[in-house]
Design a protein around this motif. Structure first.
Motif, mmCIF file in Angstrom:
data_model
loop_
_atom_site.group_PDB
_atom_site.id
_atom_site.type_symbol
_atom_site.label_atom_id
_atom_site.label_comp_id
_atom_site.label_asym_id
_atom_site.label_seq_id
_atom_site.Cartn_x
_atom_site.Cartn_y
_atom_site.Cartn_z
ATOM 1 N N MET A 1 51.382 25.615 9.779
ATOM 2 C CA MET A 1 50.440 24.881 10.596
ATOM 3 C C MET A 1 49.105 24.742 9.874
ATOM 4 S SD MET A 1 51.055 25.608 14.560
ATOM 5 C CE MET A 1 50.243 27.156 14.596
ATOM 6 N N GLY A 2 49.147 24.412 8.631
ATOM 7 C CA GLY A 2 47.930 24.214 7.881
ATOM 8 C C GLY A 2 47.984 22.883 7.182
ATOM 9 N N ILE A 3 46.940 22.604 6.458
ATOM 10 C CA ILE A 3 46.900 21.383 5.663
ATOM 11 C C ILE A 3 46.649 21.815 4.228
ATOM 12 C CG2 ILE A 3 44.449 20.961 6.068
ATOM 13 C CD1 ILE A 3 45.174 17.955 6.190
ATOM 14 N N THR A 4 47.456 21.315 3.320
ATOM 15 C CA THR A 4 47.373 21.743 1.938
ATOM 16 C C THR A 4 46.063 21.305 1.291
ATOM 17 O OG1 THR A 4 48.470 21.645 -0.192
ATOM 18 C CG2 THR A 4 48.644 19.699 1.161
ATOM 19 N N LYS A 5 45.629 22.038 0.292
ATOM 20 C CA LYS A 5 44.400 21.690 -0.414
ATOM 21 C C LYS A 5 44.697 20.830 -1.636
ATOM 22 C CE LYS A 5 41.314 25.115 1.316
ATOM 23 N NZ LYS A 5 42.127 25.866 2.242
ATOM 24 N N ARG A 6 45.946 20.429 -1.792
ATOM 25 C CA ARG A 6 46.308 19.539 -2.881
ATOM 26 C C ARG A 6 45.917 18.117 -2.502
ATOM 27 N NH1 ARG A 6 52.414 20.565 -4.195
ATOM 28 N NH2 ARG A 6 51.969 18.816 -5.553
ATOM 29 N N GLY A 7 45.716 17.293 -3.494
ATOM 30 C CA GLY A 7 45.432 15.891 -3.216
ATOM 31 C C GLY A 7 43.942 15.620 -3.073
ATOM 32 N N ASN A 8 43.621 14.487 -2.540
ATOM 33 C CA ASN A 8 42.257 14.001 -2.431
ATOM 34 C C ASN A 8 41.511 14.727 -1.314
ATOM 35 O OD1 ASN A 8 39.957 12.420 -1.812
ATOM 36 N ND2 ASN A 8 40.915 10.646 -2.777
ATOM 37 N N GLY A 9 40.414 15.375 -1.683
ATOM 38 C CA GLY A 9 39.618 16.126 -0.714
ATOM 39 C C GLY A 9 38.971 15.242 0.332
ATOM 40 N N GLU A 10 38.578 14.047 -0.051
ATOM 41 C CA GLU A 10 37.938 13.129 0.899
ATOM 42 C C GLU A 10 38.930 12.678 1.967
ATOM 43 O OE1 GLU A 10 35.058 11.058 2.846
ATOM 44 O OE2 GLU A 10 34.812 12.523 1.249
ATOM 45 N N VAL A 11 40.136 12.391 1.563
ATOM 46 C CA VAL A 11 41.167 12.003 2.537
ATOM 47 C C VAL A 11 41.434 13.158 3.491
ATOM 48 C CG1 VAL A 11 43.590 11.353 2.808
ATOM 49 C CG2 VAL A 11 42.227 10.296 1.021
ATOM 50 N N ARG A 12 41.506 14.362 2.954
ATOM 51 C CA ARG A 12 41.733 15.547 3.788
ATOM 52 C C ARG A 12 40.603 15.721 4.791
ATOM 53 N NH1 ARG A 12 42.699 18.594 -0.145
ATOM 54 N NH2 ARG A 12 40.658 19.514 -0.407
ATOM 55 N N ARG A 13 39.365 15.559 4.342
ATOM 56 C CA ARG A 13 38.213 15.667 5.250
ATOM 57 C C ARG A 13 38.275 14.622 6.348
ATOM 58 N NH1 ARG A 13 35.562 17.391 0.886
ATOM 59 N NH2 ARG A 13 35.183 15.337 0.059
ATOM 60 N N GLN A 14 38.630 13.413 5.985
ATOM 61 C CA GLN A 14 38.698 12.342 6.976
ATOM 62 C C GLN A 14 39.831 12.588 7.987
ATOM 63 O OE1 GLN A 14 36.454 9.989 7.451
ATOM 64 N NE2 GLN A 14 35.321 10.847 5.744
ATOM 65 N N LEU A 15 40.937 13.157 7.524
ATOM 66 C CA LEU A 15 42.016 13.503 8.447
ATOM 67 C C LEU A 15 41.561 14.560 9.447
ATOM 68 C CD1 LEU A 15 45.101 13.579 6.086
ATOM 69 C CD2 LEU A 15 44.864 12.175 8.131
ATOM 70 N N VAL A 16 40.812 15.551 8.976
ATOM 71 C CA VAL A 16 40.323 16.600 9.876
ATOM 72 C C VAL A 16 39.321 16.019 10.867
ATOM 73 C CG1 VAL A 16 39.014 18.758 9.995
ATOM 74 C CG2 VAL A 16 40.811 18.485 8.292
ATOM 75 N N HIS A 17 38.430 15.159 10.398
ATOM 76 C CA HIS A 17 37.468 14.531 11.320
ATOM 77 C C HIS A 17 38.194 13.664 12.349
ATOM 78 C CE1 HIS A 17 33.875 15.985 9.483
ATOM 79 N NE2 HIS A 17 34.089 15.376 8.342
ATOM 80 N N GLY A 18 39.205 12.926 11.900
ATOM 81 C CA GLY A 18 39.982 12.106 12.821
ATOM 82 C C GLY A 18 40.749 12.948 13.828
ATOM 83 N N ALA A 19 41.279 14.070 13.372
ATOM 84 C CA ALA A 19 42.006 14.964 14.278
ATOM 85 C C ALA A 19 41.070 15.560 15.311
ATOM 86 C CB ALA A 19 42.698 16.065 13.481
#
Length: 79
Positions: free
Chosen positions: A1-19
């Motif tokens: 139940m986590g989100i990986t730190k691999r990949g684009n950090g900006e996309v990950r941040r935007q996914l968390v903000h959207g969630a």
């Protein structure tokens, strides 16, 4: 139940903000769909922050699936 730190950090941040925004809206819905019921029950059991990250992870998986299979998102109605 986590989100990986691999990949684009900006996309990950935007996914968390959207969630975070989605969870807030899910908690206000009168007729929740399957995803919103899951997210709200998770927030009640584990807390808001963990539920937000789990929802961001699920949103990333849904986005990938939609793009990979060239489909449109169709929420499942409440049972």
């Amino acid at each position: 139940m986590g989100i990986t730190k691999r990949g684009n950090g900006e996309v990950r941040r935007q996914l968390v903000h959207g969630a975070r925004a989605a969870l807030r809206q899910f908690q206000r819905q009168e007729q929740p769909d399957r995803l919103s019921r899951w997210a709200c029950s998770l927030a009640a059991r584990l807390g808001q922050r963990k539920a937000i990250v789990a929802l961001a992870n699920k949103m990333a998986r849904i986005c990938w699936s939609l793009l990979a299979h060239e489909r449109r998102y169709q929420p499942q109605e409440a049972a």
